[in-house]
Design a protein around this motif. Structure first.
Motif, PDB file in Angstrom:
ATOM      1  N   ALA A 138     -31.177  -5.151  45.113  1.00  0.00           N
ATOM      2  CA  ALA A 138     -29.943  -4.366  45.144  1.00  0.00           C
ATOM      3  C   ALA A 138     -28.754  -5.190  44.657  1.00  0.00           C
ATOM      4  CB  ALA A 138     -29.681  -3.854  46.555  1.00  0.00           C
ATOM      5  N   SER A 139     -28.705  -6.461  45.018  1.00  0.00           N
ATOM      6  CA  SER A 139     -27.588  -7.305  44.580  1.00  0.00           C
ATOM      7  C   SER A 139     -27.595  -7.482  43.067  1.00  0.00           C
ATOM      8  CB  SER A 139     -27.622  -8.660  45.287  1.00  0.00           C
ATOM      9  OG  SER A 139     -28.726  -9.448  44.861  1.00  0.00           O
ATOM     10  N   VAL A 140     -28.786  -7.596  42.484  1.00  0.00           N
ATOM     11  CA  VAL A 140     -28.870  -7.699  41.026  1.00  0.00           C
ATOM     12  C   VAL A 140     -28.464  -6.382  40.372  1.00  0.00           C
ATOM     13  CG1 VAL A 140     -30.447  -8.007  39.074  1.00  0.00           C
ATOM     14  CG2 VAL A 140     -30.586  -9.542  41.037  1.00  0.00           C
ATOM     15  N   ALA A 141     -28.919  -5.268  40.930  1.00  0.00           N
ATOM     16  CA  ALA A 141     -28.557  -3.959  40.375  1.00  0.00           C
ATOM     17  C   ALA A 141     -27.039  -3.775  40.367  1.00  0.00           C
ATOM     18  CB  ALA A 141     -29.227  -2.850  41.178  1.00  0.00           C
ATOM     19  N   VAL A 142     -26.393  -4.138  41.456  1.00  0.00           N
ATOM     20  CA  VAL A 142     -24.944  -4.009  41.537  1.00  0.00           C
ATOM     21  C   VAL A 142     -24.266  -4.922  40.510  1.00  0.00           C
ATOM     22  CG1 VAL A 142     -22.959  -4.548  43.009  1.00  0.00           C
ATOM     23  CG2 VAL A 142     -24.868  -3.206  43.915  1.00  0.00           C
ATOM     24  N   ALA A 143     -24.766  -6.145  40.363  1.00  0.00           N
ATOM     25  CA  ALA A 143     -24.204  -7.072  39.375  1.00  0.00           C
ATOM     26  C   ALA A 143     -24.373  -6.534  37.958  1.00  0.00           C
ATOM     27  CB  ALA A 143     -24.868  -8.440  39.513  1.00  0.00           C
ATOM     28  N   VAL A 144     -25.500  -5.878  37.691  1.00  0.00           N
ATOM     29  CA  VAL A 144     -25.711  -5.261  36.381  1.00  0.00           C
ATOM     30  C   VAL A 144     -24.651  -4.194  36.118  1.00  0.00           C
ATOM     31  CG1 VAL A 144     -27.255  -3.758  35.060  1.00  0.00           C
ATOM     32  CG2 VAL A 144     -28.178  -5.742  36.267  1.00  0.00           C
ATOM     33  N   LEU A 145     -24.368  -3.359  37.106  1.00  0.00           N
ATOM     34  CA  LEU A 145     -23.382  -2.303  36.923  1.00  0.00           C
ATOM     35  C   LEU A 145     -21.976  -2.859  36.747  1.00  0.00           C
ATOM     36  CD1 LEU A 145     -24.655   0.428  39.401  1.00  0.00           C
ATOM     37  CD2 LEU A 145     -24.924   0.311  36.913  1.00  0.00           C
ATOM     38  N   ARG A 146     -21.711  -3.996  37.317  1.00  0.00           N
ATOM     39  CA  ARG A 146     -20.398  -4.620  37.108  1.00  0.00           C
ATOM     40  C   ARG A 146     -20.252  -5.162  35.684  1.00  0.00           C
ATOM     41  NH1 ARG A 146     -17.724  -4.510  41.707  1.00  0.00           N
ATOM     42  NH2 ARG A 146     -18.859  -4.555  43.692  1.00  0.00           N
ATOM     43  N   LYS A 147     -21.367  -5.407  35.035  1.00  0.00           N
ATOM     44  CA  LYS A 147     -21.351  -5.886  33.651  1.00  0.00           C
ATOM     45  C   LYS A 147     -21.462  -4.757  32.633  1.00  0.00           C
ATOM     46  CE  LYS A 147     -21.435 -10.499  33.977  1.00  0.00           C
ATOM     47  NZ  LYS A 147     -20.563 -11.427  33.199  1.00  0.00           N
ATOM     48  N   HIS A 148     -22.262  -3.739  32.956  1.00  0.00           N
ATOM     49  CA  HIS A 148     -22.639  -2.723  31.978  1.00  0.00           C
ATOM     50  C   HIS A 148     -21.513  -1.731  31.744  1.00  0.00           C
ATOM     51  CE1 HIS A 148     -25.072   0.021  29.700  1.00  0.00           C
ATOM     52  NE2 HIS A 148     -24.935   0.995  30.582  1.00  0.00           N
ATOM     53  N   ARG A 149     -21.390  -1.321  30.495  1.00  0.00           N
ATOM     54  CA  ARG A 149     -20.473  -0.243  30.142  1.00  0.00           C
ATOM     55  C   ARG A 149     -21.270   0.909  29.574  1.00  0.00           C
ATOM     56  NH1 ARG A 149     -16.141  -2.616  26.224  1.00  0.00           N
ATOM     57  NH2 ARG A 149     -15.754  -0.383  26.031  1.00  0.00           N
ATOM     58  N   PRO A 150     -20.989   2.130  29.996  1.00  0.00           N
ATOM     59  CA  PRO A 150     -21.743   3.276  29.475  1.00  0.00           C
ATOM     60  C   PRO A 150     -21.504   3.478  27.994  1.00  0.00           C
ATOM     61  CG  PRO A 150     -19.861   4.014  30.748  1.00  0.00           C
ATOM     62  CD  PRO A 150     -19.943   2.529  30.951  1.00  0.00           C
ATOM     63  N   ARG A 151     -22.418   4.189  27.368  1.00  0.00           N
ATOM     64  CA  ARG A 151     -22.281   4.480  25.946  1.00  0.00           C
ATOM     65  C   ARG A 151     -20.985   5.231  25.697  1.00  0.00           C
ATOM     66  NH1 ARG A 151     -28.333   6.552  24.178  1.00  0.00           N
ATOM     67  NH2 ARG A 151     -29.490   4.988  25.351  1.00  0.00           N
ATOM     68  N   GLY A 152     -20.350   4.921  24.579  1.00  0.00           N
ATOM     69  CA  GLY A 152     -19.093   5.575  24.236  1.00  0.00           C
ATOM     70  C   GLY A 152     -17.885   4.739  24.543  1.00  0.00           C
ATOM     71  N   GLY A 153     -18.103   3.529  25.148  1.00  0.00           N
ATOM     72  CA  GLY A 153     -17.002   2.599  25.321  1.00  0.00           C
ATOM     73  C   GLY A 153     -16.172   2.801  26.558  1.00  0.00           C
ATOM     74  N   ALA A 154     -16.627   3.619  27.528  1.00  0.00           N
ATOM     75  CA  ALA A 154     -15.872   3.783  28.773  1.00  0.00           C
ATOM     76  C   ALA A 154     -15.786   2.464  29.497  1.00  0.00           C
ATOM     77  CB  ALA A 154     -16.538   4.830  29.661  1.00  0.00           C
ATOM     78  N   SER A 155     -14.693   2.253  30.186  1.00  0.00           N
ATOM     79  CA  SER A 155     -14.469   0.972  30.852  1.00  0.00           C
ATOM     80  C   SER A 155     -15.405   0.773  32.021  1.00  0.00           C
ATOM     81  CB  SER A 155     -13.025   0.903  31.349  1.00  0.00           C
ATOM     82  OG  SER A 155     -12.837  -0.226  32.166  1.00  0.00           O
TER      83      SER A 155
END
Length: 290
Positions: A229-246
């Motif tokens: 879960a900690s890795v998943a959360v860290a991934v979401l803090r890095k990842h940006r959805p397609r289309g350039g949303a912040s």
């Protein structure tokens, strides 16, 4: 929460996995689909623009495929993560480590002949964007020992390293680092959707051998689920959805982002990260193109 906020769905099979993810989500509300009764909890991941919907699907790849399809159709997310625990298939991957699935194998496909079982494997790659976000995220996570490897998924709990299925994995899926049950179902549902970034993240809770029950009794599933879960959360803090949303709350997309069209000098528009065929036709008026 804002309707424009991008949504990610985080799927789990077990209550212990669900609890580990849920601990990171704030302002939760329960949603129930009015036709098929599927439930999720939806909330926010602090410090990001993500709306996160979490679901506990139960065990098995068929369950995972069916409910993933339902939830994706319902919530229309940008990404799907399957987060949970798994058994290790490698001596150097130990309890508490995390395996990020560069691909997920469906291990039961094949043809039984008089000459033996002929394997017909299926595999679903993890989203490159999410794998890259994970590689970046774990560099700053000293408490996590992460491995970027294939994951084997099948409708089996492996608790005997000398069993026929264990030998099958060593012979035909030798690069697989972990074994679990639901990843292939979720990955296949995401693949059929065609628009989703998807990734399987698994914490190692046992060594897929006769000591599994002892490991589970020691609290290894709780530890492994928390690590995943900690890795998943860290991934979401890095990842940006397609289309350039912040990916950060209250911030605009970076000016030097490679996503989306970029305006150069004169009449030049640079479509970075995309493909454009044909002539750009328009009229320049007052500094804006129409």
């Amino acid at each position: 929460m804002p309707e424009t906020s991008p949504t990610v769905v985080v799927l789990t099979a077990l209550a212990v996995e669900y609890a580990a993810v849920r601990a990171h989500i704030v302002d939760r509300e329960e949603l129930v689909h009015d036709k098929h009764g599927t439930r999720v909890e939806r909330g926010r991941l602090d410090g990001t623009d993500w709306t996160v919907a979490i679901a506990e699907l139960g065990e098995g790849p068929v369950n995972a495929a069916t409910l993933t399809t339902q939830i994706v159709s319902w919530l229309n997310p940008c990404a799907v993560l399957f987060v949970g625990v798994a058994g290790s298939l490698k001596n150097d991957i130990v309890i508490g480590d995390v395996v990020v699935g560069t691909k997920v194998y469906g291990i039961h496909g094949g043809k039984q002949t008089t000459k033996g079982f002929l394997v017909r494997p299926e595999a679903w790659p993890g989203s490159n964007a999410l794998v890259q976000a994970a590689r970046s995220a774990v560099r700053d996570m000293a408490e996590v020992r992460a491995h970027f490897k294939p994951i084997a998924a099948g409708d089996v709990v492996l608790a005997d390293a000398r069993s026929e299925i264990a030998e099958h994995l060593r012979e035909h899926y030798n690069d697989a680092a972990a074994i679990e049950m639901e990843g292939s179902g979720a990955a296949h549902a995401a693949h059929l959707n065609g628009q989703l970034d998807a990734l399987v993240i698994r914490g190692i809770s046992d060594l897929a051998n006769a000591e599994k029950r002892k490991a589970d009794a020691s609290g290894s599933q709780e530890r492994a689920a928390a690590q995943a879960a900690s890795v998943a959360v860290a991934v979401l803090r890095k990842h940006r959805p397609r289309g350039g949303a912040s990916g950060r709350s209250g911030s605009a997309a970076s000016a030097d982002s490679e996503e989306g069209p970029h305006r150069g000098g004169g009449d030049h528009i640079d479509f970075r990260g995309g493909t454009f065929y044909g002539t750009v036709i328009g009229k320049q008026t007052g500094g804006s193109r129409q």
